[in-house]
Scaffold this active site. Structure first.
Site, PDB file in Angstrom:
ATOM      1  N   GLU A 180       0.798  -1.232   0.000  1.00 41.05           N
ATOM      2  CA  GLU A 180       0.000   0.000   0.000  1.00 41.05           C
ATOM      3  C   GLU A 180       0.832   1.285   0.000  1.00 41.05           C
ATOM      4  OE1 GLU A 180      -4.158  -1.639   1.893  1.00 41.05           O
ATOM      5  OE2 GLU A 180      -2.872  -0.465   3.224  1.00 41.05           O
ATOM      6  N   GLU A 300      -6.272  -7.437  -1.735  1.00 38.58           N
ATOM      7  CA  GLU A 300      -6.844  -7.441  -0.388  1.00 38.58           C
ATOM      8  C   GLU A 300      -8.301  -7.049  -0.505  1.00 38.58           C
ATOM      9  OE1 GLU A 300      -5.022  -5.137   2.709  1.00 38.58           O
ATOM     10  OE2 GLU A 300      -2.966  -5.619   2.087  1.00 38.58           O
TER      11      GLU A 300
END
Length: 412
Positions: A180, A300
């Protein structure tokens, strides 16, 4: 499956391929495998989670190949490694293969958990560098050097369990540059883009065999203002990432997207979360197929049991939404490459639960949904060769003389 069938995952256009057949992915995240494997008292949990994942047909696991300067650190300080923890990662990789599960290994964190870019900045300050922001990680030559040294150490590692060098091991599905990445100090995206470009080429210079992805959440940025309407909020286009631009980088093989409506839109569960998920996924699948020419993995996705209004029925609806949206692409031989549930836990690890843990043995309805998705993808992967996918895009194949559609189209 014998070893000769255990080959590197490759990319052909917008599909993953293994042994000349499509490889659409149903997978999961369990980020703490290396740390658990480092302690004999918890190592069995690694085997347990792989066994449970395998029992519902999951084929890819995403996990951390980093732990920087923290408890049970892999990298205790720049270029100083704990061999016991490295051997734990060796175990994770060799154990995954026993259950025919491939691994996406992430190389550093954007966040402070397990060290992250802030730990690299702390190391830099300790070495006397004048650093003012955690985002200096992306631009300071010394910190970039620390990161490159870690990449090289991991990719060149010879596994002490099976004697296979990581960069030659087909058990590894792909490398991920960072979990991320965000660079909020530069909303233009230029600073992060330059780092991604440099590091993608660097990884490929050491390991041209494995696939590579960058780990972003999928937010649209300044290069595609016509797409920012799909972002979950206006803040998302100001965090320094830029989905289309980031994925046009040399060396990047597939796109990554995360799905967290309960973090991004509102914590309280609502139908708006489902509507967002459908539109968010479809826009990225369309981009992967029409602009990027690569698969997209929803690396995710999950929902927290701590959310107001949460119940297991909603979680099942959310999973079904993700899976069915992907299947619509799979049926056409499209770019929806797969999804990785956040996150799969074995029993007895509740103390690690961030709210998102799925314990299959305690969630039979969820387990059934996951298993069904695995079976559907396995059917498609085994019966639809790459050549067939051109036909899939244009029309259903019909059995000569019967007019019936072949099994894998019915099944999907």
């Amino acid at each position: 499956m014998e070893d000769e069938g255990w080959t590197m995952v490759q990319k052909h256009g917008n599909q993953f391929m293994v042994n000349g057949q499509p490889f659409y992915v149903n997978g999961f995240n369990t980020y703490w495998l290396m740390v658990f494997a480092a302690d004999q008292s918890t190592r069995a949990k690694v085997t347990e989670v792989f066994q449970q994942a395998s029992s519902v047909g999951l084929t890819v696991c995403r996990t951390w190949a980093f732990n920087d300067g923290q408890w049970r650190a892999l990298q205790k300080s720049p270029a100083v490694y704990d061999e016991q923890v490295f051997q734990a990662l060796d175990f994770v990789i060799s154990e995954a293969k026993k259950f025919k599960i491939r691994l996406i290994l992430s190389l550093v964190n954007n966040w402070e958990a397990y060290g992250g870019k802030s730990q690299y900045v702390k190391w830099g300050k300790a070495a006397g560098l004048n650093l003012t922001s955690d985002d200096d990680f992306f631009s300071h030559p010394t910190l970039k050097g620390y990161y490159k040294a870690h990449v090289k150490m991991v990719l060149d590692r010879v596994n002490t369990v099976n004697n296979v060098t990581y960069k030659d091991d087909p058990t590894i599905f792909a490398w991920e540059l960072m979990n991320e990445p965000r660079c909020e100090s530069d909303p233009s995206g230029n600073k992060l883009q330059a780092w991604l470009e440099e590091m993608a080429v660097y990884v490929k210079s050491i390991d041209p065999k494995h696939l590579l992805e960058i780990g972003v959440e999928g937010f649209y940025g300044p290069s595609t203002l016509n797409r920012v309407q799909f972002n979950p909020n206006t803040y998302a286009q100001q965090v320094g990432t830029d989905f289309i631009r980031n994925h046009q980088i040399l060396g990047v093989d597939f796109a990554s997207v995360h799905i967290y409506p309960d973090s991004w839109i509102s914590q309280s569960i609502s139908d708006a979360h489902i509507d967002f998920t459908k539109a968010w996924m479809q826009s990225h699948i369309d981009d992967a197929e029409n602009f990027l020419g690569m698969p997209v993995v929803f690396a995710e996705f999950g929902v927290s049991a701590k959310d107001p209004g949460y119940n297991s029925t909603y979680r099942d609806t959310f999973l079904n939404t993700v899976y069915k949206t992907l299947l619509n692409s799979t049926k056409m031989g499209g770019g929806g490459g797969g999804s990785l549930l956040w996150q799969l836990f074995p029993e007895g690890t509740d103390y690690m639960d961030d709210g998102y843990a799925v314990v299959l043995s305690k969630s039979p309805s969820t387990s059934d949904i996951v298993s069904l998705q695995s079976r559907r993808l396995k059917t498609f992967n085994s019966l639809c060769s790459w050549r067939c996918h051109w036909g899939c895009k244009k029309h259903h194949h019909r059995h000569p003389g019967t007019g019936t559609t072949l099994l894998y189209h019915d099944e999907l």
